[in-house]
Design a protein around this motif. Structure first.
Motif: not given
Ligand code: GDP
Ligand code: MN
Length: 430
Positions: A310-337
């Motif tokens: 999630a951290m790397a994702t925010m960084d790469i968005i920034q590198y690509a010239g964008g700006s992240p709206a959030n940090f979100l870690d859905v975790g390892g076992g994310a359910t459909q819900e």
């Protein structure tokens, strides 16, 4: 064999969570700061904890309503207070400059100040432009300030120890002092086995230019602060200002304290101090579904599994010239819900123009994630562009599910490609 073992023994520094190991000089320091999970409390609550440890604080009382505020002021004035200070209680600093701290000479003025501050939308450099609604006041007796000093206890990640910080430049933003004149801040690294030694306390007292008669009380003050800090598993303690009075007394005039979320299980009394009214409603909603979500100001929503990714994702968005709206870690076992709730939360942020789903399927299988994403996108009729980058277990099945859904997903072959796609999509949508 023995020496080999010694060489391959794990470096303890590698055992701390991902977010803690990322260097401070990254491109997204604000998010990095916030993602470390700390619980905040109000000034009046911090002062109550400190008082239990013998730290001198002014007499005062919290008030949730105007009549309560007036009653508290009346009682203080009847018991020797020479004036009243009315202080907005919000989870942000800089209240003084924003008009959230007012000194009153008598009951009438105190009532006027309380009337003005209670319910106001207080804007400080820490609240963002929308400000924070004041729902509580701290009504305190005034102190006759001689000098305003600064004290802080923070974790120095480079040293791996807690550090006492002190400065004669109290009442100012410490970040400002650090930038302008780093020599104006003195530091004492604390040995965890010993705590703050008396000689260290004296060094700090001398550096603060305290009078000889104030040195011993100051050392006791610092040691009480440290004890309160350690025993409550705090992650930060800041007294700004720490004051001396005209009659040579010392007081914590302000108190900011945060706690390590991971230690709250052994401090139910601290956990009970949480004030969800002060937290971002979306963050509160996310925590109900065990989603690790932190709202930011950008336009690209992120849905990621794992804090490091999630951290790397925010960084790469920034590198690509964008700006992240959030940090979100859905975790390892994310359910459909959970995925559905995650979508709901991301979409309730009106700044969001595109969604970046970056998943490395390990415990979370990619096909299951894809099924969840398709179902949620259909159910919530998502119209804003979604870009995915998928790798890992069952990635082919996952891609197929997306393709066959007939929905408009873009898939990037690499993280960089996906980041470029989502930044372009967000710009087109803005
Ligand atoms: P902050 O602005 O959110 O950090 O709130 P503080 O609690 O630090 O208060 C801001 C400023 O108000 C302090 O730096 C003091 O200068 C002033 N202040 C707070 N309490 C008193 C008081 O009892 N007497 C006087 N004279 N000033 C006070
Ligand atoms: Mn302050």
């Amino acid at each position: 064999m023995k020496s080999r073992q010694a060489h391959t023994a794990p470096d303890p520094r590698n055992l701390v969570p991902h977010s803690e190991t990322i260097p401070d000089r990254g491109i997204f320091p604000a998010a990095r700061e916030r993602i470390s999970a700390f619980m905040k409390i109000h000034e009046y609550q911090a002062k109550a904890i400190l008082a239990k440890y013998g730290v001198p604080v002014p007499r005062g009382e919290v008030a949730n309503t105007l009549p309560e505020a007036v009653e508290a002021a009346r009682t203080l004035l009847a018991n020797g207070a020479t004036g009243i200070v009315v202080k907005a209680q919000i989870h942000a600093g800089g209240r003084g400059k924003g008009g959230g701290v007012k000194v009153a000479r008598n009951l009438t003025d105190a009532e006027t100040a309380a009337k003005n501050i209670l319910g106001m939308q207080l804007v400080t450099h820490q609240t963002g432009p929308a400000g924070q609604k004041v729902q509580r006041l701290l009504i305190e007796e005034t102190a006759t300030i001689d000098r305003e000093l600064y004290l802080g206890i923070v974790l120095d990640r480079a040293v791996g120890k807690y550090v006492f910080m002190a400065s004669q430049a109290g009442g100012m933003e410490i970040e400002e002092v650090a930038a302008k004149d780093p020599n104006a801040i003195v530091r004492e690294v604390i040995d965890p086995a010993i705590g703050l030694a008396a000689y260290q306390g004296r060094k700090l007292a001398f550096a603060l230019g305290l009078k000889p008669t104030q040195v011993n009380p100051a050392v006791a003050f610092f040691q009480s602060l440290y004890k309160a800090f350690v025993e409550s598993d705090a992650s930060l303690l800041e007294i700004n200002p720490f004051i001396t009075t005209k009659d040579d007394k010392l007081f914590a005039l302000d108190a900011k304290m945060t706690f390590d979320d991971n230690a709250l299980f052994r401090h139910p009394e601290v956990k009970a101090l949480r004030d969800v009214a002060e937290e971002d409603p979306l963050e509160v909603e996310a925590s109900k579904y065990s989603l690790n979500y932190i709202k930011l100001d950008g336009s690209i929503a992120c849905m990621v599994n794992g804090a490091g990714l999630a951290m790397a994702t925010m960084d790469i968005i920034q590198y690509a010239g964008g700006s992240p709206a959030n940090f979100l870690d859905v975790g390892g076992g994310a359910t459909q819900e959970q995925i559905e709730h995650a979508f709901e939360i991301l979409l309730s942020d009106k700044n969001v123009k595109a969604i970046f789903i970056n998943i490395f399927g390990g415990i979370l299988r990619v096909d299951r994630l894809a099924t969840g994403v398709v179902a949620a996108a259909r159910k919530l009729s998502v119209t804003i562009p979604i870009v995915l980058r998928l790798e890992g277990t069952n990635v082919e099945e996952g891609r197929k599910i997306l393709q066959e859904s007939g929905l408009n997903f873009q898939v990037g072959a690499t993280m960089k490609e996906a980041a470029d796609l989502v930044v372009a999509a967000a710009k087109a949508g803005a």
